[in-house]
Design a protein around this motif. Structure first.
Motif, PDB file in Angstrom:
ATOM      1  N   GLN A 172      27.693  43.362  94.107  1.00 42.75           N
ATOM      2  CA  GLN A 172      27.890  43.811  92.723  1.00 42.75           C
ATOM      3  C   GLN A 172      29.085  44.766  92.592  1.00 42.75           C
ATOM      4  OE1 GLN A 172      23.845  45.248  91.754  1.00 42.75           O
ATOM      5  NE2 GLN A 172      23.532  43.328  90.639  1.00 42.75           N
ATOM      6  N   LEU A 173      30.218  44.338  93.154  1.00 43.86           N
ATOM      7  CA  LEU A 173      31.441  45.127  93.061  1.00 43.86           C
ATOM      8  C   LEU A 173      32.172  44.843  91.758  1.00 43.86           C
ATOM      9  CD1 LEU A 173      32.808  44.732  96.717  1.00 43.86           C
ATOM     10  CD2 LEU A 173      31.235  46.455  95.801  1.00 43.86           C
ATOM     11  N   ASP A 174      33.138  45.705  91.429  1.00 37.83           N
ATOM     12  CA  ASP A 174      33.961  45.465  90.250  1.00 37.83           C
ATOM     13  C   ASP A 174      35.087  44.493  90.598  1.00 37.83           C
ATOM     14  OD1 ASP A 174      35.889  46.943  91.637  1.00 37.83           O
ATOM     15  OD2 ASP A 174      35.521  48.776  90.503  1.00 37.83           O
ATOM     16  N   LEU A 175      35.931  44.177  89.609  1.00 44.68           N
ATOM     17  CA  LEU A 175      36.976  43.169  89.822  1.00 44.68           C
ATOM     18  C   LEU A 175      37.936  43.580  90.937  1.00 44.68           C
ATOM     19  CD1 LEU A 175      38.353  40.531  89.074  1.00 44.68           C
ATOM     20  CD2 LEU A 175      39.572  41.747  87.247  1.00 44.68           C
ATOM     21  N   LEU A 176      38.289  44.858  91.001  1.00 49.70           N
ATOM     22  CA  LEU A 176      39.186  45.307  92.064  1.00 49.70           C
ATOM     23  C   LEU A 176      38.531  45.135  93.428  1.00 49.70           C
ATOM     24  CD1 LEU A 176      41.978  46.514  92.547  1.00 49.70           C
ATOM     25  CD2 LEU A 176      40.942  48.791  92.461  1.00 49.70           C
ATOM     26  N   GLY A 177      37.230  45.383  93.490  1.00 48.61           N
ATOM     27  CA  GLY A 177      36.506  45.156  94.733  1.00 48.61           C
ATOM     28  C   GLY A 177      36.530  43.688  95.125  1.00 48.61           C
ATOM     29  N   ALA A 199      39.441  35.035  93.801  1.00 50.33           N
ATOM     30  CA  ALA A 199      38.570  36.168  93.479  1.00 50.33           C
ATOM     31  C   ALA A 199      38.226  36.207  91.998  1.00 50.33           C
ATOM     32  CB  ALA A 199      39.247  37.470  93.903  1.00 50.33           C
ATOM     33  N   VAL A 200      39.228  36.008  91.153  1.00 48.48           N
ATOM     34  CA  VAL A 200      38.994  36.030  89.702  1.00 48.48           C
ATOM     35  C   VAL A 200      38.096  34.863  89.297  1.00 48.48           C
ATOM     36  CG1 VAL A 200      40.105  35.807  87.444  1.00 48.48           C
ATOM     37  CG2 VAL A 200      41.146  37.245  89.214  1.00 48.48           C
ATOM     38  N   LEU A 201      38.335  33.705  89.892  1.00 48.00           N
ATOM     39  CA  LEU A 201      37.506  32.533  89.599  1.00 48.00           C
ATOM     40  C   LEU A 201      36.035  32.822  89.893  1.00 48.00           C
ATOM     41  CD1 LEU A 201      37.319  29.490  88.876  1.00 48.00           C
ATOM     42  CD2 LEU A 201      37.711  29.011  91.305  1.00 48.00           C
ATOM     43  N   VAL A 202      35.760  33.407  91.051  1.00 45.99           N
ATOM     44  CA  VAL A 202      34.376  33.692  91.430  1.00 45.99           C
ATOM     45  C   VAL A 202      33.798  34.807  90.562  1.00 45.99           C
ATOM     46  CG1 VAL A 202      32.891  34.543  93.300  1.00 45.99           C
ATOM     47  CG2 VAL A 202      34.680  32.864  93.787  1.00 45.99           C
ATOM     48  N   PHE A 203      34.603  35.789  90.192  1.00 46.90           N
ATOM     49  CA  PHE A 203      34.124  36.905  89.377  1.00 46.90           C
ATOM     50  C   PHE A 203      33.494  36.404  88.078  1.00 46.90           C
ATOM     51  CE2 PHE A 203      34.681  40.329  86.248  1.00 46.90           C
ATOM     52  CZ  PHE A 203      34.147  41.405  86.940  1.00 46.90           C
ATOM     53  N   PHE A 204      34.068  35.349  87.507  1.00 48.93           N
ATOM     54  CA  PHE A 204      33.562  34.846  86.225  1.00 48.93           C
ATOM     55  C   PHE A 204      32.588  33.678  86.353  1.00 48.93           C
ATOM     56  CE2 PHE A 204      37.549  36.944  84.902  1.00 48.93           C
ATOM     57  CZ  PHE A 204      37.039  37.763  83.910  1.00 48.93           C
ATOM     58  N   THR A 240      34.704  32.838  99.743  1.00 51.51           N
ATOM     59  CA  THR A 240      33.539  33.423 100.414  1.00 51.51           C
ATOM     60  C   THR A 240      33.544  34.938 100.280  1.00 51.51           C
ATOM     61  OG1 THR A 240      34.505  33.732 102.643  1.00 51.51           O
ATOM     62  CG2 THR A 240      33.651  31.548 102.102  1.00 51.51           C
ATOM     63  N   GLY A 241      34.722  35.543 100.401  1.00 54.89           N
ATOM     64  CA  GLY A 241      34.811  36.997 100.250  1.00 54.89           C
ATOM     65  C   GLY A 241      34.392  37.444  98.866  1.00 54.89           C
ATOM     66  N   ALA A 242      34.817  36.710  97.852  1.00 55.52           N
ATOM     67  CA  ALA A 242      34.450  37.065  96.487  1.00 55.52           C
ATOM     68  C   ALA A 242      32.956  36.870  96.240  1.00 55.52           C
ATOM     69  CB  ALA A 242      35.268  36.233  95.502  1.00 55.52           C
TER      70      ALA A 242
END
Length: 209
Positions: free
Chosen positions: A27-32, A73-78, A18-20
């Motif tokens: 529209q944050l970057d990966l570190l965000g 987080a990485v899963l949601v980023f992509f 949910t956070g991701a």
């Protein structure tokens, strides 16, 4: 692996999702993504452990919890772009996370020998504080403050049910399972069927003679 550890891992992973997703809306970057997912995942449990004076905060004792949040987080980023309605996905994932985190908080407080009031409060805080931190940091309307919706009240009811089951049949995993089921059903019913609590409505003062 104990039941409480399983509950902690599940709540960390789902809350991190949910956070991701909220990070994707911002529209944050990966570190965000990593930061917001981790904050959401461990925020409630951290507050709980500090308040009950647990020997070591759970994710410091076992950093794999942070690793689990980062994987989410990485899963949601992509993959976030594949979801048609991210707001709806956040709501339902948050309901699942709440249903796992509340019994986790209840279980920790019970294992440390705290009384009923503290057990209920720790269950509610574990379930609510991570999402509250997420929404405040990302400038979203906190789910816990949505008008009349069953959120904290669902957590409260779930924690009470856990205590009732424990009182009726003694220490058993069924108490935490019942807590999870009641919490999820109430939260899900609020979203699906519009179940709400009465809200305060301002009224003009009566004219005085």
């Amino acid at each position: 692996m104990t039941l409480l550890v399983v509950l902690d891992y599940l709540s960390v992973f789902i809350f991190a999702l949910t956070g991701a997703l909220v990070a994707s809306r911002a529209q944050l970057d990966l570190l965000g993504f990593l930061f917001i997912a981790s904050l959401t995942a461990v925020g409630g449990g951290t507050v709980r452990d500090l308040l009950v004076n647990r020997e070591v905060v759970f994710w410091i004792a076992n950093p794999w919890y942070i690793g689990t949040a980062c994987v989410a987080a990485v899963l949601v980023f992509f993959t976030a772009h594949l979801l048609e309605n991210r707001r709806r996905a956040i709501d339902w994932l948050d309901a699942g996370a709440l249903a796992v985190a509340v019994p986790a908080g209840v279980g920790v407080a019970l294992n440390l020998g705290h009384g009923p009031a503290v057990v209920v409060i720790m269950g509610m805080m574990t379930g609510a504080f991570g999402g509250l931190m997420r929404d405040v940091v990302c400038n979203e309307v906190p789910l816990v403050l949505r008008q009349g919706e069953l959120y904290l009240s669902a957590a409260f009811a779930g924690a009470l049910v856990a205590l009732a089951v424990r009182f009726a049949i003694g220490p058993t995993p069924l108490a935490l399972l019942a807590c999870a089921v009641v919490t999820f059903l109430l939260r899900a019913g609020s979203m699906a069927f519009g179940w709400k609590l009465p809200v305060y409505k301002s009224r003009p003062p009566r004219n005085r003679m």
